[in-house]
Scaffold this motif. Sequence first.
Motif, PDB file in Angstrom:
ATOM      1  N   PHE A 387       0.830  -1.208   0.000  1.00 22.58           N
ATOM      2  CA  PHE A 387       0.000   0.000   0.000  1.00 22.58           C
ATOM      3  C   PHE A 387       0.868   1.263   0.000  1.00 22.58           C
ATOM      4  N   THR A 388       1.883   1.264  -0.827  1.00 26.82           N
ATOM      5  CA  THR A 388       2.776   2.413  -0.965  1.00 26.82           C
ATOM      6  C   THR A 388       2.786   2.870  -2.422  1.00 26.82           C
ATOM      7  N   PRO A 389       2.935   4.176  -2.670  1.00 26.27           N
ATOM      8  CA  PRO A 389       2.946   4.695  -4.052  1.00 26.27           C
ATOM      9  C   PRO A 389       4.300   4.459  -4.720  1.00 26.27           C
ATOM     10  N   VAL A 390       4.572   3.228  -5.085  1.00 32.00           N
ATOM     11  CA  VAL A 390       5.891   2.834  -5.588  1.00 32.00           C
ATOM     12  C   VAL A 390       6.307   3.618  -6.835  1.00 32.00           C
ATOM     13  N   PRO A 391       5.458   3.751  -7.883  1.00 36.39           N
ATOM     14  CA  PRO A 391       5.906   4.495  -9.066  1.00 36.39           C
ATOM     15  C   PRO A 391       6.288   5.939  -8.745  1.00 36.39           C
ATOM     16  N   ALA A 392       5.515   6.598  -7.889  1.00 38.35           N
ATOM     17  CA  ALA A 392       5.815   7.984  -7.531  1.00 38.35           C
ATOM     18  C   ALA A 392       7.151   8.075  -6.797  1.00 38.35           C
ATOM     19  N   LEU A 393       7.401   7.146  -5.890  1.00 37.17           N
ATOM     20  CA  LEU A 393       8.655   7.139  -5.142  1.00 37.17           C
ATOM     21  C   LEU A 393       9.852   6.903  -6.061  1.00 37.17           C
ATOM     22  N   LEU A 394       9.722   5.936  -6.971  1.00 34.67           N
ATOM     23  CA  LEU A 394      10.826   5.630  -7.880  1.00 34.67           C
ATOM     24  C   LEU A 394      11.098   6.779  -8.845  1.00 34.67           C
ATOM     25  N   PHE A 395      10.044   7.399  -9.342  1.00 37.02           N
ATOM     26  CA  PHE A 395      10.196   8.518 -10.267  1.00 37.02           C
ATOM     27  C   PHE A 395      10.896   9.689  -9.585  1.00 37.02           C
ATOM     28  N   GLN A 396      10.499   9.973  -8.346  1.00 36.82           N
ATOM     29  CA  GLN A 396      11.119  11.056  -7.591  1.00 36.82           C
ATOM     30  C   GLN A 396      12.592  10.767  -7.333  1.00 36.82           C
ATOM     31  N   CYS A 397      12.909   9.538  -6.956  1.00 31.46           N
ATOM     32  CA  CYS A 397      14.303   9.154  -6.711  1.00 31.46           C
ATOM     33  C   CYS A 397      15.130   9.314  -7.983  1.00 31.46           C
ATOM     34  N   ILE A 401      18.396  11.834  -8.445  1.00 34.58           N
ATOM     35  CA  ILE A 401      19.724  11.337  -8.813  1.00 34.58           C
ATOM     36  C   ILE A 401      20.235  12.055 -10.071  1.00 34.58           C
ATOM     37  N   LEU A 402      19.336  12.342 -11.005  1.00 34.60           N
ATOM     38  CA  LEU A 402      19.736  13.100 -12.193  1.00 34.60           C
ATOM     39  C   LEU A 402      20.280  14.469 -11.802  1.00 34.60           C
ATOM     40  N   TYR A 403      19.598  15.130 -10.858  1.00 33.57           N
ATOM     41  CA  TYR A 403      20.074  16.435 -10.400  1.00 33.57           C
ATOM     42  C   TYR A 403      21.429  16.317  -9.706  1.00 33.57           C
ATOM     43  N   LEU A 404      21.624  15.260  -8.950  1.00 32.41           N
ATOM     44  CA  LEU A 404      22.921  15.032  -8.306  1.00 32.41           C
ATOM     45  C   LEU A 404      24.031  14.938  -9.349  1.00 32.41           C
ATOM     46  N   ALA A 405      23.727  14.285 -10.454  1.00 35.42           N
ATOM     47  CA  ALA A 405      24.723  14.089 -11.497  1.00 35.42           C
ATOM     48  C   ALA A 405      25.124  15.406 -12.170  1.00 35.42           C
ATOM     49  N   THR A 406      24.218  16.389 -12.178  1.00 32.04           N
ATOM     50  CA  THR A 406      24.519  17.663 -12.833  1.00 32.04           C
ATOM     51  C   THR A 406      25.509  18.497 -12.023  1.00 32.04           C
ATOM     52  N   GLY A 407      25.474  18.332 -10.683  1.00 31.91           N
ATOM     53  CA  GLY A 407      26.371  19.093  -9.824  1.00 31.91           C
ATOM     54  C   GLY A 407      25.956  20.530  -9.590  1.00 31.91           C
ATOM     55  N   GLU A 408      24.769  20.918 -10.078  1.00 36.11           N
ATOM     56  CA  GLU A 408      24.310  22.303  -9.926  1.00 36.11           C
ATOM     57  C   GLU A 408      23.008  22.370  -9.126  1.00 36.11           C
ATOM     58  N   VAL A 409      22.828  21.461  -8.185  1.00 39.76           N
ATOM     59  CA  VAL A 409      21.548  21.375  -7.488  1.00 39.76           C
ATOM     60  C   VAL A 409      21.275  22.591  -6.616  1.00 39.76           C
ATOM     61  N   ARG A 410      22.296  23.120  -5.948  1.00 41.27           N
ATOM     62  CA  ARG A 410      22.072  24.248  -5.035  1.00 41.27           C
ATOM     63  C   ARG A 410      21.677  25.505  -5.795  1.00 41.27           C
ATOM     64  N   ALA A 411      22.217  25.683  -6.996  1.00 44.06           N
ATOM     65  CA  ALA A 411      21.855  26.845  -7.813  1.00 44.06           C
ATOM     66  C   ALA A 411      20.380  26.783  -8.198  1.00 44.06           C
ATOM     67  N   LEU A 412      19.880  25.593  -8.503  1.00 46.06           N
ATOM     68  CA  LEU A 412      18.466  25.441  -8.869  1.00 46.06           C
ATOM     69  C   LEU A 412      17.547  25.803  -7.709  1.00 46.06           C
ATOM     70  N   ILE A 413      17.934  25.433  -6.498  1.00 46.61           N
ATOM     71  CA  ILE A 413      17.129  25.771  -5.323  1.00 46.61           C
ATOM     72  C   ILE A 413      16.990  27.281  -5.199  1.00 46.61           C
ATOM     73  N   ASN A 414      18.081  28.009  -5.408  1.00 44.19           N
ATOM     74  CA  ASN A 414      18.041  29.471  -5.324  1.00 44.19           C
ATOM     75  C   ASN A 414      17.118  30.063  -6.378  1.00 44.19           C
ATOM     76  N   GLN A 415      17.058  29.433  -7.540  1.00 47.32           N
ATOM     77  CA  GLN A 415      16.271  29.977  -8.642  1.00 47.32           C
ATOM     78  C   GLN A 415      14.771  29.803  -8.461  1.00 47.32           C
ATOM     79  N   VAL A 416      14.349  28.788  -7.712  1.00 49.64           N
ATOM     80  CA  VAL A 416      12.909  28.525  -7.592  1.00 49.64           C
ATOM     81  C   VAL A 416      12.401  28.602  -6.160  1.00 49.64           C
TER      82      VAL A 416
END
Length: 528
Positions: A387-397, A401-416
């Motif tokens: 009874f867990t939303p598995v597709p939503a959890l996997l998609f979010q993860c 991880i894609l954002y981690l790979a870019t190395g610019e995650v903190r800049a995106l937080i500032n922008q939005v």
Amino acid sequence: MKQRKNYNISGDPQVAIKSGNSSKEENESQKSPAVMEKFIEARETDTVELKRSLTLINGIAIIVGSIIGSGIFLTPAGVYENAQSTWGAIVVWALAGVFSLIGAICFAELGTCITRSGGDYAYILEAFGEFPAFLTLWVTIIIIRPVTAAVVALTFAEYAIRPFFLDAATPQHAPQLLATICLCLLTAINCSSVKLAMKIQDLFTAGKLIALVTIILAGFVYLFLGLAEVDGPSQTLERNSFAAPFDFKGEDFNYPKLSLSVYNGLFAYAGWNYLNFVTAELIDPYRNLPRAIWIGLPLVTIIYVMANIAYFIVLSPAEMILYSNSVAVAFGSKTFGSVQWLIPVFVALSTFGGVNGTLFSSARLFFAGAEDGQLPKVLSFIHVRNFTPVPALLFQCFISILYLATGEVRALINQVSFVLWASTGIAVASLIRLRHTKPDLPRPIRVHISLPIIYIFCTIFIVACSIYADYVNTGIGCLLTLTGVPVYFFMLWMKKGQGDTCSCWDRMVISIQKLLNVIPQEKAEVLL
């Protein structure tokens, strides 16, 4: 509770395997009886839905654990430098807590009259319609929540590694690798069991509270030992932030900087509304939601104020600014001595629990949007046994991880980040609108009208501060939000059935269901 004899595999009449559908789909279901057996269980009296299993303690842990992340360890210097005085900084921390409490009280009324999951998105949808709700949903699920999870996981990794490399440089890419492992591990736990995820949340929330209480006690012990010296207060105490004046460097008091101080303080309180994203899973939300808010927010405010007092007792004004990105580490080096490595451990504990709370609550936002047809329907599917939303959890993860790979995650937080405040302000404004458009809506909690008005005006001030402080990133954030406009109309086209002929998508959805053992939610109750 209703009985069920079989499962609608897709939950969509155009994708579902049902009687009267194409023979191709019927053959697909008949070819794999072993796979289909996964979807059909012998529990005639159970429904596949998100269960109301979260207790009051779980609710408090979600609020406290989501708020207390890395902010209290990293942002005190920003609050102090822009407040330009020690007592001014303490007042800012207290006011930020009161402001967050006002917002949470308004959300208590919204959460008890609209008891579905989704938080800000659900309230904006009910009050202002699909388009503004979708834009909020879009920027939140595509950028804010995944990036937040990535940033907090990266902070966890950086501090978890630090005790092993006190006198050496951290290996390249090691933090990103550990952050990825953290995200995958917690996603797997959230997919497997709500109860296990909540046990982790409760445990790490207790751990971070113990860590902060330890810091507070260390600060006051440092004070008492300094005052007890035979020759009077130690020279260290005479140079601390309470005794030494703020260094204006020959300039006058800068009043506009006060707004930036408030902005830094509010950043550390982000997450106070996370419990509203999982209201549908909270036991007796009419009682437990407001109780969790009234216990959680004052507790965090007191802890934050006392922790900052401890920082000011130990560190001088120059040290507060010099170690702006690692105030807690500088504090530990002067108070913990040979066990100063405990501070990075404390931060790692705090951020690990913060990642868990972010993943748990954010997946319910994906789920809520998909249930309304604002996102692909597959994101609203639930595991038939857990009874867990598995597709939503996997998609979010995956996105995190894609954002981690870019190395610019903190800049995106500032922008939005301004979008985050704007969405909570609009959500609180929906409280006022719903009182006029739906006056007969049951309201177990009814707050005084002055509270949402105060919150809305303060939110306007915060958004204005965002524009003033960094108009370039704010403009980029607006553009990123507007990228959701064509996506909205595409999803509207799909929702109206114009995408019925997309058989490739239909087959992919069925394959995902078979792979993940998920089906649409069977609603046992109608939630507004």
